[in-house]
Design an enzyme around this catalytic site. Structure first.
Site, PDB file in Angstrom:
ATOM      1  N   ALA A  60     -10.225   7.800  11.013  1.00  0.00           N
ATOM      2  CA  ALA A  60      -8.716   7.376  10.982  1.00  0.00           C
ATOM      3  C   ALA A  60      -8.400   8.200  12.369  1.00  0.00           C
ATOM      4  O   ALA A  60      -8.385   9.288  12.567  1.00  0.00           O
ATOM      5  CB  ALA A  60      -8.074   8.089  10.087  1.00  0.00           C
ATOM      6  N   VAL A  86     -11.633  12.204  11.261  1.00  0.00           N
ATOM      7  CA  VAL A  86     -10.528  12.317  12.432  1.00  0.00           C
ATOM      8  C   VAL A  86     -11.075  11.775  13.744  1.00  0.00           C
ATOM      9  O   VAL A  86     -12.121  12.310  14.402  1.00  0.00           O
ATOM     10  CB  VAL A  86     -10.026  13.790  12.654  1.00  0.00           C
ATOM     11  CG1 VAL A  86      -8.944  13.540  13.772  1.00  0.00           C
ATOM     12  CG2 VAL A  86      -9.527  14.417  11.174  1.00  0.00           C
ATOM     13  N   LYS A  87     -10.799  10.788  13.951  1.00  0.00           N
ATOM     14  CA  LYS A  87     -10.886  10.022  15.623  1.00  0.00           C
ATOM     15  C   LYS A  87     -10.052  10.571  16.574  1.00  0.00           C
ATOM     16  O   LYS A  87      -9.200  10.545  16.659  1.00  0.00           O
ATOM     17  CB  LYS A  87     -10.947   8.499  15.305  1.00  0.00           C
ATOM     18  CG  LYS A  87     -11.637   7.567  16.143  1.00  0.00           C
ATOM     19  CD  LYS A  87     -11.635   6.203  15.647  1.00  0.00           C
ATOM     20  CE  LYS A  87     -12.340   5.307  16.534  1.00  0.00           C
ATOM     21  NZ  LYS A  87     -12.287   3.761  15.901  1.00  0.00           N
ATOM     22  N   VAL A  88     -10.973  10.834  17.537  1.00  0.00           N
ATOM     23  CA  VAL A  88     -10.246  11.667  18.821  1.00  0.00           C
ATOM     24  C   VAL A  88     -10.862  11.094  19.829  1.00  0.00           C
ATOM     25  O   VAL A  88     -12.104  10.891  20.176  1.00  0.00           O
ATOM     26  CB  VAL A  88     -10.739  13.293  18.628  1.00  0.00           C
ATOM     27  CG1 VAL A  88      -9.962  14.023  19.815  1.00  0.00           C
ATOM     28  CG2 VAL A  88     -10.370  14.135  17.534  1.00  0.00           C
TER      29      VAL A  88
END
Length: 218
Positions: A60, A86-88
């Site tokens: 996400a 967590v997509k960063v």
């Protein structure tokens, strides 16, 4: 090699899941918009629906590009479900945030990676996954698969635990090449996964078997 599906379409996710080969899902704001999913509450509700279908890591993506904003959004997303990753983005504050998340035990996917140097930074910061984009490199006359090979080799040299998640995979050849060079994960559209099923000799052979069977039972 793990298979992730790169979509926000629930029907496609269910189809890949029902095939029995799906290990996870990747999404991004563009994929959400493609499905007409807008607004914070609707996006969050959609992530929860995906988590109900797939028992695997689900990326996400944060929208913020500053350190504090990335941390705030990332912690919120991580609280939604244990499978949320967590997509960063691969930017300065993104790398700093990945280190923070790593120390807090929050899984991360460093996205928009286009060089081995960027992949090294992501691994050093403790990213769970790094996402090099094959197809987008191919679009600018650069051999995307060479980058996957290079990152796999570098990570092997130093024992980095970060998994190479090959992204922007556009066709079956990409997927097979990723397997050949040792990518840990490939994320792609549904048609690439189902494309692995297809071969004309399979169709011809099955048609002959069924025809012969029918003749023998007359």
């Amino acid at each position: 090699m793990k298979f992730f599906i790169d979509t926000a379409n629930l029907d496609e996710i269910k189809e890949a899941h029902d095939l029995g080969v799906l290990d996870g899902v990747t999404t991004n704001p563009s994929l959400m918009a493609k499905e007409g999913i807008t607004g914070h509450d609707n996006i969050i509700a959609h992530y929860k629906k995906i988590c109900e279908i797939v028992d695997g890591d689900i990326s996400a993506e944060v929208i913020a590009t500053d350190y504090e904003g990335i941390i705030r959004e990332g912690e919120f997303l991580a609280e939604l479900h244990p499978n949320i990753v967590v997509k960063v983005p691969m930017i300065r504050d993104g790398v700093k945030a990945i280190r923070y998340f790593s120390e807090k035990g929050i899984k991360t996917n460093c996205t928009l990676v286009f060089s081995a140097g960027q992949a090294i930074l992501a691994a050093k910061a403790g990213a769970t996954y790094v996402s090099p984009f094959i197809g987008r490199l191919d679009d600018v006359s650069t051999e995307g698969m060479q980058l996957i090979d290079q990152i796999v080799h570098i990570y092997g040299n130093y024992g980095y635990q970060t998994q190479v998640l090959a992204a922007s995979v556009r066709h079956v050849i990409h997927l097979v090449q990723c397997a050949e060079v040792g990518a840990d994960v490939v994320t792609c559209p549904l048609n690439v996964i189902t494309g692995l099923l297809k071969h004309p000799l399979t169709d011809i052979g099955l048609e002959k078997f069924l025809s012969d069977h029918a003749k023998g039972n007359k």
